[in-house]
Design an enzyme around this catalytic site. Sequence first.
Site, short mmCIF file in Angstrom:
data_model
loop_
_atom_site.label_atom_id
_atom_site.label_comp_id
_atom_site.label_asym_id
_atom_site.label_seq_id
_atom_site.Cartn_x
_atom_site.Cartn_y
_atom_site.Cartn_z
N ARG B 290 55.82 5.91 -26.29
CA ARG B 290 57.12 5.30 -26.38
C ARG B 290 58.46 5.87 -26.94
O ARG B 290 59.45 5.46 -26.76
CB ARG B 290 56.84 3.78 -26.97
CG ARG B 290 56.07 2.96 -26.14
CD ARG B 290 55.49 1.76 -26.85
NE ARG B 290 54.72 0.64 -26.19
CZ ARG B 290 54.17 -0.40 -26.64
NH1 ARG B 290 54.23 -0.48 -27.88
NH2 ARG B 290 53.41 -0.95 -26.01
N GLU B 377 51.69 -7.91 -38.79
CA GLU B 377 53.05 -7.07 -38.68
C GLU B 377 53.72 -6.78 -39.66
O GLU B 377 54.50 -5.98 -40.00
CB GLU B 377 53.84 -7.47 -37.14
CG GLU B 377 54.63 -6.52 -36.84
CD GLU B 377 55.68 -6.93 -35.70
OE1 GLU B 377 55.14 -7.89 -34.93
OE2 GLU B 377 56.69 -6.46 -35.54
N LEU B 393 47.49 -6.33 -31.44
CA LEU B 393 46.70 -7.45 -31.52
C LEU B 393 45.72 -7.26 -32.45
O LEU B 393 45.10 -8.16 -33.25
CB LEU B 393 46.47 -8.28 -30.19
CG LEU B 393 47.75 -8.86 -29.59
CD1 LEU B 393 47.40 -9.24 -28.07
CD2 LEU B 393 48.10 -10.03 -30.43
#
Lengths: 118, 577
Positions: B290, B377, B393
């Site tokens: 990414r 997070e 998750l």
Amino acid sequence: MQFKVRVFRYDPKVDSQPRYQVYEIDRTGKLRVLDVLEHLCDEVDPTLNYRRYLCRDTMCNTCFAKVNGKQRLTCLEKVPEGEEMTIDPIDGYRLIRDLVVDFSAPVPRKPRLTVGDG
Amino acid sequence: MLSETRRLACDVLVIGSGAAGCRAAIEAAEYGARVLLTSKGVFGKSGTTNLACVVYDAAVGHADPQDSPQVQFEDTVVYGRFLSNQALVKVFTDEAVQSVYELERYGMEWWKTPDGRFLQITSPGLRYPRGLHNNEETGKKVQQALVREVRRGTRRTIEVVEDLFVTDLVVVDGRVVGAVGIDFKTGALTVIEARNVILATGGLGMMYSVTDMEAGSTGEGITMAYRVGAELIDMEMHQFFPTAFVYPESLRGIIVTSSALWVLGLKLYNAQGERFMEKSYPEEKENVPRDILSRHIFLEIVGGRGTEHGGVWLDTRDIPNFDAIRKERPRTYLWKDRFGVKTERFEVAPTYHYTLGGIRIDVWGRTKVPGLYAAGECAGGVHGANRLAGNALPDCMAFGRVAGRHSALALGPSVPIGDVAVERVRERVLALVGDPAGGVPAGQVNRELRDVMYRQAGIIRSGEDLRQGRETVRTLRRRAGQMRTPGAPSPTFGLLRALETEAMVELAEVIVESALLRTESRGAHYRTDFPHVDNSQWLKNIVARRAPEGPVLHTVPVELKYLSPEVIPIAVQSARL
């Protein structure tokens, strides 16, 4: 292009009855009803309350409001054509303030049929 | 406004009701604690977990038996460019498999193969297909399963308080003993006494002008911890998701979930019709991590090869049978048709996706401040300089669990919160109420901050930009001191926005300072003036602590406990990074 938004305002703690507040906004770029609400609350009137902490992308299903009388997800609803729109809170839940309802306090609907003793 | 005070008490207070918060509450209750779980919005609906789109990485080894928690650990550390705290990575990669079955027990439906094995898909950076999923609604289903478990009739020790905006943690004698917040429903200032507090408040995406995060991800949980003396780590690291809508304006930032589609023929073109990823990555093309893809897209855009609305073209026309995929993912494709998005070819650009840094924790989720834990997070140091798709998750589930368990077993004393502390919070909050004409509107500071963060502390950074950004942030911080939001009889979201903005400007300073200090490029942090990875100098984490004059930073070498860059064959690294 100027666009009129009539928004339901009511604080059950202090107001004796609900009223509509009319905002005039520039329509450009604000495609969804949710964008209009965000804009109003952030830039025009910070005292206006709608559900803020939501996903904005059809996942959380808490941005419901009535747009011109019809119950809609505001993140999925285009600003209607024409010169004005009316936004109300949805039915069926206790109203907290303005457009914010309490999803954990559903208001029971009146039963349509009553069964008599006889 | 805020004239009433409401008092609550519990053993463990969990702030935030996403995956990490719910899991922590369940575990703490399991170990006998009376738990209070707060949510800033509607319980089970607010929070970014609902938006987690596709994959949940757990090495159950059903797609490829060679996969194992050890391989997931290695993939995670390599993808995080060796910046992760390896002990923390181990916690969640070891627990990932178990959490899959936990969720299944809570009622989560994973997609399975006809013979009953988990269906696992791959994404860039994974050695074997590892991502369990439930179409584009994995996060939502995880959240629903957790909500169901929290509300299960036999769990009477978890109390949920919705619409509670926590503003302050309360510290007595160096220990966090509870929190104070604004209850939007009743309008009362709510004081919660707790023997341990777990922060599970999520990331800070709303500090950037383009983000796919939930609108409540404003980072004030991280700021609260920072204000009471917790350390923050890796605050220069912010992950951007490469492909999100840029047009129409109102869909800006919403991601197009597609990393699985690269191999099927999804392509990227710049405005001149070049498939620009081919130049640098002739083999992988768009199928790269990414951070790399985000950076290349951004470079095309700033290099003047972007589309009319500042993006690049995402082209789906070469995907065979794309109509079937469209129908399977109505949220991504069909619904967007309503807003005039042509789904054959549309404009995309990177969007803020995940907060890699955050509150510094140990393997039990403890912060440096006694009585304060962090999970999910809002905690930092787990994913290093880049996060693998599908690791968010399981991270929330694992750290929710360990923090929940430890906090329930190591309860602190019950300390009453005095009226003086409560009045201090009330005064601080009410100082923001006044005639906006005499001060600065909160919306304005908020907008300017998000803008400067995206432009100068975003995907591509430079010393000069960051120094300018620092000046702007400092100015904004001064102006935030004069923020006024109009008064009303009951708390308004405008007031909450002002409180969030106050927290944001404080955190922004830490982000900019950390980014300035890291004079190299690594993963999500890219500096044009230092474009290379510098393993000799920078296998270090940047840790920030609050001081009256601003953030104080120091560096800590990464402990290469299980894996070091020398051990991983260079060929493997360069092929995948």
